[in-house]
Design a protein around this motif. Structure first.
Motif, PDB file in Angstrom:
ATOM      1  N   SER A  36       0.828  -1.207   0.000  1.00 18.96           N
ATOM      2  CA  SER A  36       0.000   0.000   0.000  1.00 18.96           C
ATOM      3  C   SER A  36       0.861   1.255   0.000  1.00 18.96           C
ATOM      4  CB  SER A  36      -0.951   0.007   1.201  1.00 18.96           C
ATOM      5  OG  SER A  36      -0.235  -0.124   2.428  1.00 18.96           O
ATOM      6  N   SER A 118       2.024  -2.462   6.102  1.00 22.45           N
ATOM      7  CA  SER A 118       0.657  -2.964   6.275  1.00 22.45           C
ATOM      8  C   SER A 118       0.757  -4.308   6.981  1.00 22.45           C
ATOM      9  CB  SER A 118      -0.052  -3.085   4.920  1.00 22.45           C
ATOM     10  OG  SER A 118       0.631  -3.977   4.063  1.00 22.45           O
ATOM     11  N   ASP A 122      -7.267  -8.524   9.932  1.00 21.92           N
ATOM     12  CA  ASP A 122      -8.029  -7.308  10.145  1.00 21.92           C
ATOM     13  C   ASP A 122      -7.464  -6.522  11.322  1.00 21.92           C
ATOM     14  OD1 ASP A 122      -9.797  -7.994   8.096  1.00 21.92           O
ATOM     15  OD2 ASP A 122     -10.996  -9.236   9.457  1.00 21.92           O
ATOM     16  N   GLU A 124      -7.154  -2.073  13.006  1.00 20.15           N
ATOM     17  CA  GLU A 124      -7.168  -0.661  12.677  1.00 20.15           C
ATOM     18  C   GLU A 124      -5.755  -0.158  12.407  1.00 20.15           C
ATOM     19  OE1 GLU A 124      -8.366   1.891  15.969  1.00 20.15           O
ATOM     20  OE2 GLU A 124      -8.137   0.184  17.318  1.00 20.15           O
ATOM     21  N   PRO A 125      -5.622   0.826  11.522  1.00 20.76           N
ATOM     22  CA  PRO A 125      -4.309   1.398  11.230  1.00 20.76           C
ATOM     23  C   PRO A 125      -3.747   2.116  12.466  1.00 20.76           C
ATOM     24  CG  PRO A 125      -5.932   2.028   9.578  1.00 20.76           C
ATOM     25  CD  PRO A 125      -6.685   1.429  10.716  1.00 20.76           C
ATOM     26  N   SER A 202      -0.718   0.789   7.754  1.00 21.83           N
ATOM     27  CA  SER A 202      -1.838   1.483   7.110  1.00 21.83           C
ATOM     28  C   SER A 202      -3.086   0.633   6.941  1.00 21.83           C
ATOM     29  CB  SER A 202      -1.399   2.015   5.742  1.00 21.83           C
ATOM     30  OG  SER A 202      -0.963   0.961   4.907  1.00 21.83           O
ATOM     31  N   GLY A 203      -3.030  -0.627   7.365  1.00 23.07           N
ATOM     32  CA  GLY A 203      -4.199  -1.494   7.245  1.00 23.07           C
ATOM     33  C   GLY A 203      -3.817  -2.850   6.689  1.00 23.07           C
ATOM     34  N   SER A 204      -4.821  -3.609   6.304  1.00 16.15           N
ATOM     35  CA  SER A 204      -4.610  -4.946   5.776  1.00 16.15           C
ATOM     36  C   SER A 204      -3.948  -4.886   4.399  1.00 16.15           C
ATOM     37  CB  SER A 204      -5.950  -5.676   5.669  1.00 16.15           C
ATOM     38  OG  SER A 204      -5.779  -6.983   5.193  1.00 16.15           O
ATOM     39  N   ASP A 207      -6.344  -4.430   1.356  1.00 18.08           N
ATOM     40  CA  ASP A 207      -7.450  -3.479   1.469  1.00 18.08           C
ATOM     41  C   ASP A 207      -7.105  -2.205   0.698  1.00 18.08           C
ATOM     42  OD1 ASP A 207      -9.508  -1.824   2.141  1.00 18.08           O
ATOM     43  OD2 ASP A 207      -9.195  -1.930   4.319  1.00 18.08           O
ATOM     44  N   GLU A 209      -8.311   0.602   0.866  1.00 16.26           N
ATOM     45  CA  GLU A 209      -8.323   1.767   1.758  1.00 16.26           C
ATOM     46  C   GLU A 209      -6.953   1.994   2.388  1.00 16.26           C
ATOM     47  OE1 GLU A 209      -9.652   5.119   3.742  1.00 16.26           O
ATOM     48  OE2 GLU A 209     -10.476   4.027   2.024  1.00 16.26           O
ATOM     49  N   ALA A 210      -6.145   0.919   2.494  1.00 12.63           N
ATOM     50  CA  ALA A 210      -4.800   1.082   3.061  1.00 12.63           C
ATOM     51  C   ALA A 210      -3.951   2.011   2.204  1.00 12.63           C
ATOM     52  CB  ALA A 210      -4.122  -0.280   3.203  1.00 12.63           C
ATOM     53  N   ILE A 213      -5.021   5.522   3.072  1.00 13.79           N
ATOM     54  CA  ILE A 213      -4.486   5.898   4.378  1.00 13.79           C
ATOM     55  C   ILE A 213      -3.015   6.274   4.262  1.00 13.79           C
ATOM     56  CG2 ILE A 213      -3.871   4.983   6.662  1.00 13.79           C
ATOM     57  CD1 ILE A 213      -6.539   3.373   6.480  1.00 13.79           C
TER      58      ILE A 213
END
Length: 311
Positions: A36, A118, A122, A124-125, A202-204, A207, A209-210, A213
């Protein structure tokens, strides 16, 4: 044709302003399956190259793929974990040793590092900072205020603080399975050279969305340092988890009380896990679980404990 055996060259992209200012270094894909940050960095490269963004002061260097061999494989490591034993050597034994030798001068020539990562599963960042100011032998540090501001600038409400000091406890409890130098990653090396650094998870991995982020995190640090005209939404409240302890897995028959996930809370006296001989691991304070590894190998970190502050 590029193959894992013959990885692409390590590439960095840099801009320097005529106006004096800080020097910022941004890494993506220190672990090859954590991409990401790579995508977000490439967006910013395009913005600067196309003129959508302009460097107002200082010096900016971006490395979208810090570990090209692992990146091509889409695996965490090429030959080994680049974020462990990040120590330059005159006798490189593997691919990551060569990469350390190439990246170390970049780190030494910059003030600050943003390392974009990342994770699997699952959660949260969050951002990770290093030690509090200290003059000890493990990780002496004098830039706590700058690093904390750096962590808050990325716009994530969760911060984890103080990993290396607790990792040192894991080293001592591992019966030789892990060594002290394993705790030295890009950030620890940066601090040892007088700079400061944070990691952003930054997340999974998969994902989308990562990527968004990671993109916003870059904008946040550029804004903080006054290096580009960007708008970043402030965070109203931060939660900081101060890492305090670690428990090692001593047997394959050691069992957690439940499938703990990052930041799961517990109360003092809660039973967190049970050893193979029936001994219970009881929470010594109110806090949360950090980096649980349910199937950790014997003599490796099983889970960390942290105390929580709310700003």
């Amino acid at each position: 044709t590029v193959s894992p055996e013959q990885p692409a060259a390590l590439r960095s992209y840099g801009w320097a302003s005529a106006v004096d200012g800080p020097s910022l270094l941004i890494f993506g894909a220190v672990h090859g399956n954590e991409q990401s940050g790579t995508h977000a960095i490439r967006r910013w490269i395009e913005r600067f190259e196309s003129g959508q963004a302009r460097l107002k002061r200082g010096r900016l260097t971006m490395v979208p793929v810090a570990n090209p061999k692992a990146f091509i494989k889409n695996e965490r490591e090429g030959d080994r974990n680049l974020n462990r034993n990040f120590v330059p050597t005159d006798k490189p034994q593997n691919f990551e040793d060569h990469i350390v030798n190439a990246l170390a001068p970049l780190l030494e020539s910059h003030d600050a590092l943003l390392a974009l990562h990342s994770y699997s599963g699952d959660g949260e960042p969050f951002a990770m900072t290093g030690p509090l100011n200290n003059s000890g032998s493990l990780e002496p540090f004098a830039r706590q205020i700058e690093e904390e501001a750096f962590a808050k600038a990325v716009g994530l409400p969760v911060i984890v603080q103080g990993w290396l000091e607790v990792y040192d406890k894991a080293v001592k409890a591992s019966n030789g399975a892990i060594r002290a130098e394993h705790g030295i990653g890009t950030n620890e090396f940066m601090r040892s050279r007088g700079g400061y650094a944070i990691t952003v998870e930054s997340g999974s991995h998969d994902d989308p969305e990562a990527i968004e982020i990671a993109d916003r995190c870059i904008a946040g640090v550029l804004n903080l340092l006054g290096m580009a005209d960007v708008t970043v939404e402030p965070v109203a409240k931060y939660t900081t988890h101060h890492m305090k302890d670690v428990f090692m897995r001593q047997s394959d028959d050691d069992k957690m009380t439940k499938d703990w996930v990052n930041f799961d809370p517990f109360k003092k006296g809660d039973v967190l896990a049970t050893r193979a001989d029936g001994t219970q691991i009881v929470a010594p304070f109110d806090g949360c679980v950090i980096f649980p590894q349910i199937d950790a190998p014997v003599n490796r970190e099983w889970f960390y404990l942290a105390q929580t502050d709310h700003d």
